[in-house]
Motif scaffolding. Structure first.
Motif, short mmCIF file in Angstrom:
data_model
loop_
_atom_site.label_atom_id
_atom_site.label_comp_id
_atom_site.label_asym_id
_atom_site.label_seq_id
_atom_site.Cartn_x
_atom_site.Cartn_y
_atom_site.Cartn_z
N ALA A 57 39.46 37.46 27.82
CA ALA A 57 38.75 38.63 28.34
C ALA A 57 39.61 39.36 29.37
CB ALA A 57 37.42 38.21 28.96
N LEU A 58 40.30 38.57 30.23
CA LEU A 58 41.15 39.16 31.26
C LEU A 58 42.33 39.91 30.66
CD1 LEU A 58 41.31 36.31 33.93
CD2 LEU A 58 40.65 38.68 34.40
N SER B 182 55.66 29.02 43.43
CA SER B 182 56.85 29.86 43.27
C SER B 182 56.50 31.20 42.63
CB SER B 182 57.90 29.11 42.45
OG SER B 182 57.38 28.81 41.19
N PHE B 183 55.39 31.23 41.88
CA PHE B 183 54.97 32.50 41.31
C PHE B 183 53.88 33.16 42.13
CE2 PHE B 183 56.48 29.93 37.70
CZ PHE B 183 57.55 30.72 37.31
N ALA B 184 52.95 32.33 42.62
CA ALA B 184 51.84 32.85 43.43
C ALA B 184 51.61 31.89 44.58
CB ALA B 184 50.59 32.96 42.55
N PRO B 185 52.24 32.16 45.73
CA PRO B 185 52.21 31.22 46.85
C PRO B 185 50.80 30.83 47.28
CG PRO B 185 53.76 33.01 47.27
CD PRO B 185 53.04 33.37 46.01
N LEU B 186 49.90 31.77 47.35
CA LEU B 186 48.55 31.47 47.81
C LEU B 186 47.88 30.49 46.85
CD1 LEU B 186 46.20 32.05 49.80
CD2 LEU B 186 45.40 33.73 48.13
N ALA B 287 42.34 27.54 40.28
CA ALA B 287 43.67 28.06 39.94
C ALA B 287 43.54 29.30 39.07
CB ALA B 287 44.49 26.98 39.23
N LEU B 288 42.62 29.23 38.13
CA LEU B 288 42.43 30.37 37.22
C LEU B 288 41.94 31.61 37.99
CD1 LEU B 288 42.36 31.47 34.33
CD2 LEU B 288 40.05 30.56 34.09
N TRP B 289 40.98 31.38 38.87
CA TRP B 289 40.41 32.47 39.66
C TRP B 289 41.46 33.15 40.52
CZ3 TRP B 289 35.76 34.95 40.01
CH2 TRP B 289 35.51 35.70 41.17
N LEU B 290 42.22 32.31 41.25
CA LEU B 290 43.25 32.86 42.13
C LEU B 290 44.36 33.54 41.34
CD1 LEU B 290 43.44 29.95 44.73
CD2 LEU B 290 42.49 32.23 45.11
N ALA B 291 44.73 32.89 40.22
CA ALA B 291 45.78 33.48 39.39
C ALA B 291 45.30 34.80 38.79
CB ALA B 291 46.20 32.50 38.29
N ALA B 292 44.02 34.84 38.41
CA ALA B 292 43.46 36.06 37.83
C ALA B 292 43.47 37.18 38.88
CB ALA B 292 42.05 35.81 37.34
N LEU B 293 43.15 36.81 40.14
CA LEU B 293 43.20 37.80 41.23
C LEU B 293 44.60 38.38 41.34
CD1 LEU B 293 41.10 36.36 44.21
CD2 LEU B 293 40.69 38.46 42.92
N GLY B 297 45.91 42.10 40.60
CA GLY B 297 46.69 42.80 41.61
C GLY B 297 48.12 43.07 41.17
N GLU B 298 48.39 42.76 39.93
CA GLU B 298 49.70 42.98 39.32
C GLU B 298 50.82 42.24 40.04
OE1 GLU B 298 50.39 47.01 38.24
OE2 GLU B 298 48.67 46.90 36.88
N ASN B 299 50.47 41.11 40.62
CA ASN B 299 51.51 40.29 41.24
C ASN B 299 51.94 39.16 40.31
OD1 ASN B 299 51.49 41.70 43.68
ND2 ASN B 299 49.62 40.61 44.29
N LEU B 300 51.30 39.04 39.16
CA LEU B 300 51.56 37.91 38.27
C LEU B 300 51.42 38.38 36.84
CD1 LEU B 300 52.00 34.80 38.69
CD2 LEU B 300 49.56 34.54 38.26
#
Lengths: 564, 584
Positions: A57-58, B182-186, B287-293, B297-300
């Motif tokens: 979906a994403l 290394s890809f998404a520090p947070l 992890a999915l939620w944060l990665a999706a954020l 935000g086009e950071n990943l």
């Protein structure tokens, strides 16, 4: 004579059949466990599906996180359900295993009791104790883990297969093809592991017996300067055990390696197939219809397809261990219970004045021929009979025959055991517990005053007075803390307390100090005066003198019988 | 049930308790350290397997997503390229590595553990063999069996269950954190922290909940085994007195205790397993939620976003072994504690560093004001006893059982050392002589005959390993066992049974005597040599003994002199012990 003689087993009792019988006792709990396991599996599938759906979906529909919050919430819910079902699965399966082990231990113990002391004399008591503890506990994994997993290993992969077939039938066919190979491989591996495991169990039992034996005799080893070589021997035995174990494990691990291989390669192949399909490189079959959702779901379900089987193979050694243990236990259970070849009666159906009547009895030990008889013997109620003769003449065997610990091959045995009988040999039997516990073995309801009186008659008043805890003083294993003479006198006091009219004694004064010996002889005299019937195997002149009848044995036969 | 245990727990386990745990396990960790290299290789194989599993799932997820996104672009007519060979090769590599390393890891590590076990078993027996008679006689029963086999077996969990898995799991958490970070520090930081909390609970929390019950379990098993052995040994008496069923009740009561604890422990480890599923599942979602954020935000990138939850999911495998292992930590601890106590036992017979040479011509023995007190006894076993034994003398030491005769013999053979006074041989304290030299010069027939579960020949050869069959027959002849052995189907190879149970008491005694004859030492101690023998046999044997004893120094331990039986033993002098003192 045992209070609960287990029903006799069919000749064809095999370890497998025995385990199946045990499992059917707790059928309901085991089914409930499987049900919980199925819920765990289904929840996992839903969880993976949701994960793939969210990603798809994403990435493909460009959904925002807000739009997907319900999906995240349901995924959390599913993970919660999965956790609860996991808990239920483990707890139920464990409960079933606990109950089954309890039942198994009772059954084997009952059988050993029914076999009686003489039949067990040739075995390591420690080995048997170990079997009753360790081997019964070794059944745990089979019931708590292997058996429920066996059902799950069928149900869950099939469910996944159906889901995958709906998503992409070609993948389903691939998985299906890999499936029959697995059980075949595992069966091959499992058969070898089972045999090795049985051998290993025998090795563990022998190792335990060897160890206890060497530790018991450590003083002798010290005296003969043999401790070094005995230590080497102990090391060698342990190392031999290692080599045996490694042989079992090399195969046991192979079965899980095979599955590991299938699972890993399947994931790799699927990932590449799905990837190429998504790129549009595969033009045939269902591949062109693959989406990120279906592809990712298949990838996530593929390990779950193999997981139940992998878990099963990890528990395969549980099964092998249980079969090995069951083998040892079934061997005990198949030990034939004493067959009553010769006639034996305990009822007061004949002459009241006869306490023991033997007609044409004989006993043979395997590998040693006739050790007793054929002989006749009659002991009148209230009479004292001394059995004498060189060591090895069969005195002990005759006493064991009268006691009913062994059976006669021929003839008839009549023993009046209406009120039980009392038994004492050179090794007084003492349990770990207080002095009172030991005395109450013979008379469970005796008062403290009666116990004290019996101890006094056995000449133990001084000893008791010196003990701050008196009757409650605890004795170590097999009476540790008492000297040999004191232990024998505790056993004597026990006879005083017992109401048994028939007293059987095997060398009661051997290796006693003067004081103890005098007390034992006096005690036996007073037992005779009470009107009890005494049959004593002895070398002691004083006991021969007090006997109304002296029976001399030689090579298992009665040579002379003299009445005073 | 859980709560009740919980309350017990909260009382005792604080900093001091954890330190104590550490000091109990330390000696064993050191012992493991001797095979450091093997352990390290094993742990590396373990980490390799886990790394491959994480890599396989994460890379596959990345690959599928990347191909899907490229495929979409291609379908839309956009020119896009994706290198498929490197990730494809990576996936195959991880798949094969995981399988192979796992197989060898398991094999290698189990071999290591069993090697350690053989070391430990031999080592513990050596410790036992150096203890004095006082400790040994007190504990020589079935509890030993457990102490030395089960306890050592329990300690195998130290490396394979308690050291390597948590270390590898921690490493895996680190790898996943770095990979994500290394890809998404947070995302990496938050998920790593969550997993760390789970790890701490699985290691510390599970151990804490299971400590008491698992510690108790070994002792309960011990008692159950003891009761069962007792039950089987005393079957005759129990049956005679009709107390079989009440004794059986005691056994079942013990079993109940055992299973109560097992049930509780099973629940605790089920809790741990449930938490692994829950924790890893929730961390995956996080992890999915944060990665999706980050993606929104086009950071990943999309493929990397998918890789993150999948990498976390693979950690299930890293945690799987922890709950059961740490719930049972108490069992390992209890075993370590018991073995520690045994090794620190103060009653070892200590060998002289530089033993003095022994003079063999005419050995004179002397007890100089020797006192001996057993820890649990009310009165001393020996109270300032002084006596001597001249070369080639035949001395009888008389007394009732418990008077101290065996203690004297044990002092002379250094099975015991005196609390006060000295035992000397030719004026030299026994403690300054080599143990081997002292014992090889003495043949001591102990009060109870200790026979091993072995053949008749093996039992005899203890005394003289190189004796040939002819010599064995000769000594059997002297004790009149030769005829009996000859008619046995397996003759000298006939097994004697546990503790010689296949033999009658008299036969066992004579076999013990034959062993002393074979030993042929210049000094002989005979403790009631004729127990269980009828008088005429005793007379015949004692006559032969007299010949054999000529030229030897002999100490007889007897309850009393028996004119008729002992006439031919040539006793020159007699001393009497009464409750640890010599009769004046």
């Amino acid at each position: 004579m045992s209070p609960s003689t287990p029903e006799s087993h069919d000749d064809g009792l095999t370890p497998r059949r025995w385990l199946a019988g045990l499992a059917s006792r707790e059928r309901r709990l085991l089914r409930l466990a499987v049900l919980c396991g199925v819920v765990v599996g289904l929840a996992t599938m839903v969880q993976m599906g949701l994960l793939a759906w969210i990603v798809s979906a994403l990435l493909t529909s460009g959904a925002t996180l807000d739009e997907l919050s319900w999906a995240f919430a349901s995924a959390m819910g599913v993970i919660g359900v999965r956790a609860m079902a996991q808990w239920g699965y483990e707890v139920t399966a464990q409960e079933a295993s606990l109950r089954i082990r309890q039942a198994a231990r009772r059954e084997v113990l009952g059988h050993l009791e029914a076999l009686g002391p003489v039949r067990l004399a040739g075995r390591h008591s420690a080995g048997l104790g170990g079997q009753l503890v360790e081997q019964v506990e070794a059944l745990d994994g089979y019931f708590a883990r292997f058996l429920p997993q066996l059902r799950l290993a069928v149900v869950l992969p099939l469910t996944i297969l159906v889901i995958v077939a709906w998503l992409d039938w070609l993948v389903a066919i691939l998985l299906l093809l890999s499936m029959p190979l697995i059980p075949v491989f595992m069966a091959l591996v499992g058969m070898g592991a089972e045999r090795l495991n049985r051998e290993q169990f025998a090795a563990v039992t022998r190792l335990a017996g060897h160890f206890l034996d060497r530790v018991r005799g450590i003083t002798t080893l010290q005296l003969f300067n043999c401790t070094e070589s005995a230590t080497d021997e102990v090391y060698a035995r342990a190392d031999d055990y290692r080599r045996r174990s490694m042989r079992t494990l090399r195969l046991a691990f192979l079965s899980s390696a095979v599955l590991e291989f299938f699972a890993s390669v399947a994931i790799a192949m699927l990932a590449i197939y799905i990837g190429f399909g998504l790129l549009g490189y595969i033009a045939f079959g269902p591949a062109p219809k693959l989406t990120l959702f279906s592809g990712l779901t298949i990838l996530l379900l593929a390990p779950e397809f193999f997981q139940p089987l992998r878990t099963l193979s990890q528990h395969y050694h549980d099964r092998a261990a249980a079969l090995g243990a069951a083998d040892g236990l079934v061997a005990l259970l198949s030990e034939p219970l004493p067959e009553h070849v010769g006639e034996r009666s305990d009822q007061r159906n004949t002459d009241l004045a006869i306490a023991v009547g033997l007609v044409g009895v004989s006993v043979r030990h395997p590998g040693r021929g006739d050790v007793l008889g054929p002989l006749d013997l009659e002991v009148a109620a209230g009479e004292t009979v001394a059995l004498i003769g060189p060591s090895g003449a069969g005195k002990s065997t005759l006493l064991q025959l009268i006691a009913g610990f062994i059976d006669s091959e021929t003839g008839q045995v009549y023993v009046d055991t209406g009120n039980g009988f009392a038994w004492m040999d050179q090794r007084p039997f003492l349990v770990q517990g207080s002095i009172a516990d030991n005395l109450r073995l013979a008379a469970p309801y005796a008062s403290d005053a009666q116990l004290l009186a019996a101890l006094e008659r056995a000449g133990l008043r001084e000893l008791l007075a010196s003990l701050p805890e008196g009757l409650q003083t605890s004795l170590g294993e097999r009476g540790a803390g008492l000297s040999g003479g004191q232990a024998q006198r505790v056993a004597l006091a026990r006879i005083f307390l017992s109401p048994a009219p028939l007293v059987l004694l095997d060398e009661p004064t051997a290796s006693l100090d003067e004081v103890s010996e005098a007390f034992v002889i006096e005690g036996l005299k007073s037992l005779a005066e009470e009107g009890r019937t005494l049959v004593i195997a002895t070398h002691h002149p004083a006991l021969m003198v007090m006997a109304g009848c002296v029976v001399r044995l030689s090579q298992g036969r009665i040579v002379t019988e003299q009445s005073a | 049930m859980m709560r009740e245990h919980y309350r017990q727990q909260t009382e005792g386990l604080h900093g001091a308790a954890w330190r104590e745990l550490g000091s109990e396990l330390l000696p064993w960790l050191r012992r493991l350290g001797r095979r450091r290299q093997r352990l390290l290789v094993g742990a590396m194989l373990l980490a390799l397997t886990l790394g491959a599993a994480i890599g396989l799932l994460a890379l596959s997820g990345w690959f599928i997503t990347a191909t899907a996104m490229t495929g979409t672009l291609l379908a839309a007519g956009v020119v896009a390229r994706l290198d498929i060979y490197v990730p494809g090769g990576g996936i195959r590599f991880f798949a094969v590595t995981r399988t192979v390393s796992r197989y060898f890891e398991r094999l290698y590590n189990h071999d290591t553990v069993l090697r350690l076990l053989a070391d430990l078993r031999g080592g513990m027996f050596r410790v036992l063999a150096g203890l004095d008679a006082q400790v040994l006689s007190r504990r020589r029963a079935s509890e030993w069996l457990n102490r030395l086999t089960a306890d050592i077996d329990t300690l195998d969990s130290l490396y394979l269950r308690l050291l390597a898995p948590p270390a590898v799991a921690l490493l895996a958490i680190l790898v996943v954190t770095v990979l994500l970070g290394s890809f998404a520090p947070l995302t990496g930081g938050v998920v790593g922290l969550a997993l760390l909390v789970l790890w701490v609970w699985l290691v510390v929390g599970q151990a804490w909940l299971g400590m008491d019950a698992s510690r108790r379990r070994v002792a309960t098993l011990d008692r159950l085994r003891g009761h069962l052995i007792e039950h089987l040994m005393g079957l005759g008496e129990l049956r005679a007195y009709g107390s079989l069923s009440s004794h059986r009740q005691a056994i079942l009561g013990e079993e109940d205790t055992l299973y109560r604890d097992q049930r509780y422990l099973g629940r605790v480890s089920a809790l741990g397993n449930t938490l692994v599923g829950l924790g890893v599942g929730l961390a995956m979602l996080l992890a999915l939620w944060l990665a999706a954020l980050a993606y929104r935000g086009e950071n990943l990138s999309g493929p990397l976003m998918v890789m993150m939850p999948l990498a976390v999911l693979a950690l299930n495998e890293a945690f799987a072994a922890l709950p059961v292992a740490f719930t049972q930590l108490g069992a390992t601890r209890a075993a370590a504690r018991r073995l520690n106590a045994l090794e620190r036992s103060s009653s070892a017979i200590i060998e002289a560093d530089t033993p003095r040479a022994m003079n063999d011509d005419g050995i004179e023995w002397r007890l100089e004001a020797v006192s001996l007190h057993y820890p649990e006894a009310l009165t001393p076993a020996l109270d300032r006893v002084s006596m001597s034994l001249a070369p080639q003398e035949r001395l009888a030491l008389l007394g009732a059982s418990g008077a101290g005769k065996s203690s004297v013999a044990m002092l002379l053979t250094r099975l015991l050392d005196p609390d006060q006074g000295r035992v000397t041989l030719h004026g030299v304290d026994l403690r300054e002589l080599s143990l081997e030299a002292v014992r090889s010069r003495i043949g001591y027939l102990t009060q109870g005959t200790e026979l091993f579960h072995d053949s008749i020949a093996a039992n005899l050869r203890l005394a003289c390993p190189h004796a040939d069959d002819a010599e064995l027959w000769r000594v059997l002849e002297m004790v009149e066992l030769a005829d009996w052995v000859e008619q046995l189907p397996r003759q000298l190879d006939t097994p004697v049974g546990e503790g010689g149970r296949q033999l009658s008491g008299g036969q066992a005694r004579r076999l013990g005597l034959a062993r002393i004859l074979l030993h042929d030492a210049p000094i002989v101690i005979l403790d009631e040599p004729f127990t269980g023998l009828d008088r005429s046999l005793a007379r015949r044997i004692s006559r032969r003994l007299d010949t054999w004893l000529s030229g030897k120094t002999v100490l007889f331990l007897l309850h009393q002199l028996d004119e008729e039986r002992d006439a031919s033993l040539g006793i020159q002098r007699a001393l009497t012990l009464i409750q640890g003192r010599l009769e004046p």
